[in-house]
Design a protein around this motif. Structure first.
Motif, mmCIF file in Angstrom:
data_model
loop_
_atom_site.group_PDB
_atom_site.id
_atom_site.type_symbol
_atom_site.label_atom_id
_atom_site.label_comp_id
_atom_site.label_asym_id
_atom_site.label_seq_id
_atom_site.Cartn_x
_atom_site.Cartn_y
_atom_site.Cartn_z
ATOM 1 N N HIS A 124 -25.786 15.006 49.869
ATOM 2 C CA HIS A 124 -25.468 14.492 51.207
ATOM 3 C C HIS A 124 -24.383 13.433 51.232
ATOM 4 N N ILE A 125 -23.686 13.270 50.115
ATOM 5 C CA ILE A 125 -22.615 12.264 50.072
ATOM 6 C C ILE A 125 -21.271 12.970 50.263
ATOM 7 N N ALA A 126 -20.501 12.522 51.242
ATOM 8 C CA ALA A 126 -19.138 13.045 51.370
ATOM 9 C C ALA A 126 -18.223 12.056 50.656
ATOM 10 N N PHE A 127 -17.309 12.581 49.862
ATOM 11 C CA PHE A 127 -16.380 11.713 49.141
ATOM 12 C C PHE A 127 -14.952 12.083 49.505
ATOM 13 N N ILE A 128 -14.231 11.107 50.033
ATOM 14 C CA ILE A 128 -12.821 11.306 50.386
ATOM 15 C C ILE A 128 -12.017 10.420 49.445
ATOM 16 N N SER B 106 -21.894 16.467 49.597
ATOM 17 C CA SER B 106 -21.788 17.474 50.663
ATOM 18 C C SER B 106 -20.362 18.001 50.675
ATOM 19 N N LYS B 107 -19.410 17.066 50.639
ATOM 20 C CA LYS B 107 -17.998 17.471 50.656
ATOM 21 C C LYS B 107 -17.216 16.564 49.722
ATOM 22 N N PHE B 108 -16.212 17.148 49.162
ATOM 23 C CA PHE B 108 -15.376 16.463 48.187
ATOM 24 C C PHE B 108 -13.938 16.705 48.630
ATOM 25 N N ILE B 109 -13.228 15.662 48.964
ATOM 26 C CA ILE B 109 -11.908 15.871 49.577
ATOM 27 C C ILE B 109 -10.869 14.974 48.928
#
Ligand code: COA
Length: 723
Positions: free
Chosen positions: A179-183, A205-208
Motif C-alpha cells: 500500500h505504499i506509493a513511491f515517487i 502499490s505503485k513505483f514511479i
C-alpha cells in the motif's frame, strides 16, 4: 473581509476547467491502468532496454494488450510488431518510448496523431545532458502540448503498478504488492529501493520514477494517488519542486486524504546567491522547502530507512487517537531505550487505569513494573507477556502500543507474535513491533507482517515510526481547522507609485523612508518622521514631532547607516540636534562622498519595547515567504525565526509567534512587560498581504519592530525589489 484560504489559493492557481481536470486525471490513470500498451523501440535483442520493457509487460502478468513497435522487426517475443503506432489498428492507452532521444520527437508526433493520451519516455539524452538534449526536450514538450499528450520523463525508469501487474520498466524485478506509493526523482534510487524493498519485504502499490519531469510531476501524481484505493501512504524522493505554490496547495488537499512523506535532497541554486537582508540570510538554502512541507502537512524524513519505516507504519496500522502510548517489554534496557526515544519524539506515556494495574497484578511477578513503560521481566513466557499486552491495549487510556521483545529461552516469540497479532487486529489502535535480534527474528517478522504489524529491530526506529503516526493525527487536526486569511484595506496604488518611481530611477533598493512609506500604505505604523534638507528645517521638524528625536541620513546608497555614523539617537534638545546634524553631514562626506543623499530624516524617538523582526523574502520556487523572530542581537545569534509561505492565515501568524524559542520573552516572563501579540499577528498578516500583492519585493526587513503592551512601531525598514 475574511477569505477562506482555499478560495484565495484557487484564485491564484491555474484555472483548469472541470473537464480539463477530469481529462488530465484519466491521462494519468492510464499510466497505471492502461487497457493497451505500445512499446516503441521494442528491440529484438535481449540485452536492450526496449526488449526488457516488453519482456516485463509480457511476462510480468499484465493482462491488457501489448503492441511492440519496431520498423526493423516483424515480431518480438512472439508478438506481432508494427513499424509505427500509426499502423496499430486498435486504440492504444499508453506508449512507452525506448528509442534513442533523437528519434523521440518523431515518435511523439505519431503518438499525437494516433490520439494516445499518455506516454512514458524512458530514453535519456535530454535536458540532463544540456545543449542539444535540452532543445530536444523542449521539442517533445511542444509536441505533447500540441496534441494534449501527458508524459512521464524523459530519462525515466517508468512505472510499476503491483496491483495491475504492470511493469513498464526495464528492471528484472518487481516490488511486492502493498500500500505504499513511491515517487522518485531519481531512477537509480528506484532500483536501489526496489531491491531493498524486496529484501525487507516492503509492499508497494505503485513505483514511479519522474525522470526529468518535463510534463508529469510529483504534483500530478500526488493528486492522482490521493484517490487511489490501493495506496494508503504516498512517499516521495525529491531533488527539487518547481511549482512550489501549487505543491503546497495540492499537498494540503492530498494530506487530508492520506499521509505524504518526503525526502528532499539537494539545495536550491537561487538560495545560494548573496542576500543583503537578515531575512534573506536566514532563509538559507532549505528553509522554503522545510516551511512548505510543514505548512502543507507533508512529513519530512531525512533518511531513506526513516521514510520507509514510517511508510510501513502508515500502510499497515491505524492512526492513534492521541500521543498516549503504552510500551511493553520483557527487558529493562530496551524499555529505557524506548522510553528515551519516546520522550524525545513527543510521545506521552498513557497512565494505566486502576483496573489495568489490578489485572496485571494477577499474573505478573511482584517485581515487575506496573507502570508504563511496562516491563514484564525476563521471567515472563509468551502467555504472561501476551496477557499483559492484552490488558494494556484494552485500557481506555492507552491509544496504541509499542511491543518489544527480546529472544529469551523461556519465550516462544513466534507464538507470542501470533497471539499479539490476533488481538491487534481486533482493536482499532496502532501496534508497532520491536522484536529484536535472535535467529528467528525474520520468522517472527513474517508472522507479525501477516497481522499487518510492522517490526523494527532497533528501538529508536520503532518509536520514530510510531511518532509519525501521532504527528499525522495532529497534522489532520490542524489542516481541518478553518484558515482565515484576512484582507486589510490598504493603499495598493500608493505602493505601486513608489515602485514605479524606483523603476524609473533604475533602482532596486528602497531608502528607509521609501520602505516606511510602503509599510504605511499597508497600515503598518512607523514612528513620526519628516525628511529635511537643511538644519533649520530639521529644527522645525523636531519641534513639531517633539523631542527626543532621531536623525538618520536618507540615501539609497548607504545601507548600513549606523556603521558610518549617519544615525544619531536620543537627541533631547535643539542644541544637541544642531551638533548631531552637522556630525552626520561630516560623516557622510567622509565615508560615503559619492552617495546620493535625499536628505536627513527627523524621526520620533519611540520608547524602547520588545524588539522583533518581521521579514519577507521571495523564493524562486515557493514565492514570497514571511519571517518572524526576535529582533536585534537575537536574530543574528540565535536565528530563532519562523517562516511561512504567503498568504499567512490568522492562525498561522499566531503559530509563527508561539513557535519561536523566544516566545516567552514576548509573553512577558518573570515580571517583564508583555508584548502586544495581536499587534504582531496583524503586522505579520499585513506584511503577508504586501508580499502577495507585490511579487516584485525580493527582500524585506522590519527590524526592529518594537512591540509595546499596546501596539508598536516599525522602527527601521529595508526593502529591495526585483524587476
Ligand atoms: N520506432 C520504433 N523502434 C525503432 C525505431 C522507431 N522509429 N527506430 C529504431 N527502432 C528500434 C531499433 O531497431 C531497435 O530495435 P532492434 O534492436 O530490434 O534493432 C530498438 O528500436 C532500439 O533502438 P536502438 O537504436 O538499438 O537503441 P538502444 O536500445 O541502443 O538505446 C535507449 C535506446 C532509449 C535505451 C537509449 O538511447 C537510452 O536512452 N538509454 C538510457 C535509458 C535510461 O537510462 N533511462 C533512464 C532510466 S532511469
Amino acid at each position: 473581509m475574511a477569505l477562506n484560504l482555499m478560495q484565495l489559493n484557487d484564485r491564484q492557481g491555474v484555472n483548469h476547467t472541470l473537464e480539463e481536470k477530469l481529462m488530465a486525471k484519466s491521462a494519468i490513470d492510464k499510466l497505471f491502468n492502461p487497457k493497451s500498451v505500445a512499446v516503441v523501440g521494442a528491440s529484438r535483442h535481449s540485452g536492450k532496454i526496449g526488449h526488457a520493457v516488453l519482456y516485463n509487460l509480457v511476462y510480468g502478468g499484465y493482462r491488457g494488450k501489448i503492441y511492440p513497435i519496431n520498423p526493423n522487426a516483424n515480431e518480438v517475443l512472439g508478438l506481432q510488431c508494427y513499424p509505427s503506432v500509426l499502423k496499430v489498428p486498435e486504440e492504444i492507452d499508453l506508449a512507452v518510448i525506448t528509442v534513442p532521444s533523437v528519434l523521440v520527437p518523431q515518435v511523439m508526433e505519431e503518438i499525437g496523431q494516433k490520439n494516445i493520451s499518455t506516454s512514458i519516455v524512458i530514453s535519456s539524452g535530454f535536458k540532463e545532458v544540456g545543449g542539444e538534449g535540452a532543445k530536444l526536450e523542449r521539442e517533445i514538450v511542444e509536441i505533447a502540448k500540441k496534441y494534449g499528450i501527458r508524459f512521464l520523463g524523459p530519462n525515466c525508469f517508468g512505472v510499476i503498478d503491483t496491483w495491475n501487474s504492470l511493469n513498464t520498466t526495464f528492471s528484472s524485478q518487481s516490488p511486492l504488492k502493498g500500500h505504499i506509493a513511491f515517487i522518485s526523482q531519481s531512477g537509480a534510487l528506484c532500483v536501489a529501493i526496489l531491491n531493498q524493498g524486496l529484501m525487507e519485504k516492503i509492499g508497494f502499490s505503485k513505483f514511479i520514477n519522474l525522470g526529468n519531469k518535463a510534463d508529469i510531476d510529483e504534483i500530478d501524481l500526488m493528486e492522482y494517488l490521493a484517490d487511489d484505493p490501493q495506496t494508503k501512504v504516498i512517499t516521495l524522493y525529491l531533488e527539487d519542486i518547481r511549482q512550489g505554490r501549487k505543491f503546497v496547495r495540492t499537498a494540503r488537499k492530498v494530506v487530508k486524504k492520506k499521509p505524504v512523506l518526503v525526502i528532499k535532497a539537494g539545495r536550491t541554486e537561487e538560495g545560494e546567491k548573496a542576500v543583503s537582508s537578515h531575512t534573506g540570510s536566514l532563509a538559507g538554502m532549505d528553509v522554503a522547502y522545510e516551511t512548505a512541507f510543514k505548512q502543507s502537512g507533508v512529513i519530512r524524513a531525512y533518511r531513506i530507512d526513516e521514510l520507509f519505516d514510517a511508510a510501513e507504519a502508515f500502510a499497515n496500522q491505524p492512526i492513534p487517537k492521541s500521543e498516549k502510548v503504552a510500551i511493553i517489554t520483557n527487558g529493562g534496557g530496551v524499555g529505557v531505550l524506548l522510553t528515551d526515544a519516546a520522550s524525545l519524539n513527543g510521545l506521552k506515556f498513557a497512565r494505566f487505569s486502576q483496573k489495568t494495574i489490578e489485572e496485571l497484578h494477577k499474573f505478573l511477578p511482584p517485581f515487575a513494573s506496573f507502570r508504563n513503560p511496562l516491563d514484564v521481566t525476563g521471567n515472563a513466557n509468551e502467555e504472561v507477556y501476551f496477557n499483559a499486552f492484552k490488558t494494556i491495549i484494552n485500557d481506555p487510556n492507552v491509544d496504541g502500543v509499542i511491543t518489544a521483545s527480546l529472544p529469551l529461552q523461556i519465550m516462544d516469540e513466534r507464538k507470542l507474535a501470533h497471539l499479539i497479532g490476533e488481538v491487534a487486529t481486533q482493536v482499532k489502535k496502532p501496534v508497532i513491533g520491536c522484536f529484536m535480534g535472535g535467529e528467528e527474528v525474520e520468522e517472527v517478522e513474517d508472522i507479525l507482517r501477516k497481522y499487518n504489524i510492522p517490526n523494527y529491530t532497533e528501538p529508536e526506529r520503532a518509536v520514530k515510526a510510531y511518532a509519525k503516526l501521532v504527528r499525522y493525527k495532529k497534522i489532520l487536526e490542524e489542516l481541518n481547522m478553518e484558515e482565515n486569511v484576512v484582507t486589510f484595506d490598504v493603499n495598493r496604488k500608493g505602493v505601486a507609485e513608489i515602485f514605479k518611481k524606483l523603476r524609473e530611477e533604475n533602482r532596486t533598493r528602497l531608502t528607509e523612508i521609501e520602505a516606511k512609506q510602503v509599510l504605511e500604505n499597508y497600515g503598518i505604523i512607523v514612528p513620526k518622521y519628516r525628511v529635511v534638507k537643511s538644519l533649520e528645517e530639521a529644527v522645525e521638524a523636531a519641534e513639531d514631532i517633539g523631542y527626543p528625536v532621531v536623525l538618520k541620513i536618507v540615501s539609497p546608497d548607504i545601507i548600513h547607516k549606523s556603521d558610518i555614523g549617519a544615525v544619531k539617537i536620543n537627541i533631547i534638545d535643539e542644541k544637541k540636534l544642531r551638533v548631531a546634524y552637522q556630525e552626520i553631514i561630516r560623516n557622510v562626506k567622509k565615508h560615503a562622498p559619492k552617495a546620493v543623499v535625499h536628505g536627513i530624516s527627523v524621526q520620533e524617538m519611540v520608547p524602547s519595547g520588545i524588539e522583533v523582526i518581521i521579514g519577507g523574502i521571495k523564493d524562486p520556487q515557493f514565492g514570497p515567504l514571511v519571517m518572524f523572530g526576535l529582533g536585534g542581537i537575537y536574530v543574528e545569534i540565535f536565528r530563532d525565526v519562523a517562516f511561512r509561505v504567503t498568504p499567512v492565515s490568522e492562525r498561522e501568524a499566531e503559530k509563527m509567534i508561539s513557535e519561536i524559542r523566544g516566545y516567552n520573552i514576548i509573553r512577558g516572563v518573570r515580571g517583564r512587560t508583555r508584548g502586544d501579540i495581536n499587534f504582531i499577528k496583524e503586522t505579520i498578516m499585513r506584511v503577508s498581504q504586501l508580499l502577495e500583492d507585490f511579487k516584485e519585493i525580493s527582500e524585506l526587513d522590519i527590524n526592529p519592530l518594537t512591540v509595546h503592551e499596546k501596539g508598536g512601531f516599525a522602527v527601521d525598514a529595508r526593502m529591495k525589489i526585483k524587476y
